[in-house]
Design a protein around this motif. Structure first.
Motif, mmCIF file in Angstrom:
data_model
loop_
_atom_site.group_PDB
_atom_site.id
_atom_site.type_symbol
_atom_site.label_atom_id
_atom_site.label_comp_id
_atom_site.label_asym_id
_atom_site.label_seq_id
_atom_site.Cartn_x
_atom_site.Cartn_y
_atom_site.Cartn_z
ATOM 1 N N ASN A 128 -49.270 55.381 -26.824
ATOM 2 C CA ASN A 128 -49.505 54.068 -27.403
ATOM 3 C C ASN A 128 -49.347 54.121 -28.909
ATOM 4 O O ASN A 128 -49.512 55.158 -29.532
ATOM 5 C CB ASN A 128 -50.917 53.568 -27.065
ATOM 6 N N LYS A 129 -49.012 52.981 -29.453
ATOM 7 C CA LYS A 129 -48.847 52.855 -30.901
ATOM 8 C C LYS A 129 -49.818 51.794 -31.401
ATOM 9 O O LYS A 129 -49.846 50.679 -30.893
ATOM 10 C CB LYS A 129 -47.411 52.442 -31.223
ATOM 11 N N ILE A 132 -48.554 62.421 -32.226
ATOM 12 C CA ILE A 132 -48.344 61.599 -31.033
ATOM 13 C C ILE A 132 -48.545 62.427 -29.782
ATOM 14 O O ILE A 132 -49.275 62.060 -28.879
ATOM 15 C CB ILE A 132 -46.916 61.030 -31.021
ATOM 16 N N HIS A 186 -44.798 45.501 -38.022
ATOM 17 C CA HIS A 186 -44.364 46.291 -36.878
ATOM 18 C C HIS A 186 -43.940 45.442 -35.681
ATOM 19 O O HIS A 186 -43.715 45.970 -34.601
ATOM 20 C CB HIS A 186 -45.479 47.241 -36.454
ATOM 21 N N TYR A 237 -55.038 56.797 -28.631
ATOM 22 C CA TYR A 237 -54.063 56.064 -29.421
ATOM 23 C C TYR A 237 -53.625 56.891 -30.612
ATOM 24 O O TYR A 237 -54.409 57.595 -31.212
ATOM 25 C CB TYR A 237 -54.663 54.747 -29.923
ATOM 26 N N ALA A 283 -41.996 52.688 -28.412
ATOM 27 C CA ALA A 283 -43.188 53.122 -27.675
ATOM 28 C C ALA A 283 -43.158 52.630 -26.236
ATOM 29 O O ALA A 283 -43.617 53.322 -25.324
ATOM 30 C CB ALA A 283 -44.446 52.618 -28.378
ATOM 31 N N ALA A 297 -50.536 57.022 -34.068
ATOM 32 C CA ALA A 297 -49.643 56.230 -34.916
ATOM 33 C C ALA A 297 -48.207 56.626 -34.665
ATOM 34 O O ALA A 297 -47.824 57.760 -34.835
ATOM 35 C CB ALA A 297 -49.997 56.452 -36.386
ATOM 36 N N LEU A 298 -47.417 55.693 -34.235
ATOM 37 C CA LEU A 298 -46.002 55.922 -34.025
ATOM 38 C C LEU A 298 -45.249 54.938 -34.896
ATOM 39 O O LEU A 298 -45.218 53.758 -34.626
ATOM 40 C CB LEU A 298 -45.632 55.710 -32.555
#
Length: 325
Positions: free
Chosen positions: A112-113, A22, A121, A31, A94, A33-34
């Motif tokens: 961003n996620k 992140i 999600h 971008y 996020a 992945a969170l």
């Protein structure tokens, strides 16, 4: 800084690298992945962001140089309080991180996620939904294209936008599309999920005349993002720093190809600013071949440093900036 797709996949596959991934990209606008996080995890990521942002040039100029460290810490404390208080913090983490870094004015700082699947999600509203009970001027049914939500007041300072209908995959009825919060100062802030599941934070929004400003959500079921170009191709000099080109269509008819070629031949030589805005709103698409002369011309323009383009994607305006080199 670049990382190959193979390396990216390897990093994504290891949970121990998730937070590192992140913040490796936080200052590059990429971008990442969170995953869903608990309050504790979200606060840990917030601490990581706080540590990283202190190494940025914008922090040194806007915070340290201006002797605002204490003010910035108080801002962080406020975010921490909100995270702990939010029962849906695992989904909106996020957004809180975006709010935190928004204290510093620097568009290079982005978090961003991008979820792998929307359904897993996005939170689901657990209470009964009665669209006939509208308690205030903000509440009610809103539209954005073919999507429909019911904005429901939860408390005096909290509203949820709950999906009623959607043309986008994964947005079943009951999914929470947005959250509106009123701050202690009386300002409204928005946490909005885009159709692809990406969460966006906006501060100081206004809601009037049945519209959530700076979004497409409105009670009248009208489109407010239309830009009707009088001509198929438009050029103008905006100011000493920006040029503008509007392209209404990329259709590959013989006449349009000739018109595009004549337009580019006439106007590309006038691009003498460092920044170029390319307006593709309401462009229905077409053939990339029609745009070839335009792209080739840009490559020959040595002074151009950055171009920004605007387009419609699933009822959302995307404003993008790219370095041109």
């Amino acid at each position: 800084m670049t990382i190959s797709q193979t390396s990216l996949k390897k990093l994504n596959s290891k949970k121990t690298y998730q937070k590192l991934l992140i913040f490796t990209f936080i200052f590059f606008g990429t971008y990442s992945a969170l995953g869903q996080t608990s309050a504790c995890d979200c606060l840990t990521v917030l601490d990581d962001a706080s540590s990283l942002i202190q190494h940025s040039k914008s922090y040194k100029v806007q915070i340290k140089k201006e002797d605002r460290e204490q003010e910035f810490q108080q801002w962080k404390d406020k975010i921490v309080f909100q995270i702990k208080k939010d029962s849906l913090r695992s989904f909106f983490c996020a957004g809180y991180l975006q709010k935190y870094i928004s204290f510093i004015s620097d568009r290079h700082n982005q978090i961003n996620k991008v979820p792998e699947t929307v359904a897993e999600h996005i939170p689901t509203y657990q209470k009964p939904i009665d669209t006939t009970k509208v308690k205030d001027k903000i509440s009610g049914i809103y539209y954005a294209g073919r999507d429909q939500i019911f904005v429901k007041k939860e408390t005096d300072s909290l509203w949820y936008g709950i999906t009623l209908k959607s043309a986008s995959e994964g947005w079943e009825k009951g999914k929470i599309r947005l959250k509106i919060q009123k701050t202690k100062e009386g300002h409204l802030e928005l946490f909005e999920f885009y159709p692809n599941g990406v969460l966006s934070y906006q501060n100081n929004i206004t809601i009037n005349d049945g519209r959530i400003r700076r979004t497409f959500w409105n009670k009248a079921n009208r489109y407010f993002f239309q830009i009707n170009h009088e001509q198929n191709f438009n050029y103008k000099s905006v100011n000493k720093n920006f040029d503008y080109i509007g392209i209404k269509t990329l259709s590959r008819t013989r006449n349009l190809m000739k018109e595009a070629e004549a337009f580019y031949e006439k106007n590309l030589k006038n691009l003498r600013k460092e920044n170029l805005i390319v307006d593709l709103r309401n462009n229905g698409g077409g053939a990339t071949k029609q745009a070839a002369p335009f792209l080739n011309g840009l490559r020959k323009t040595s002074i151009l440093n950055r171009f920004l383009y605007s387009l419609i994607f699933k009822q959302q305006v995307l404003l993008n900036s790219r370095l041109f080199n």
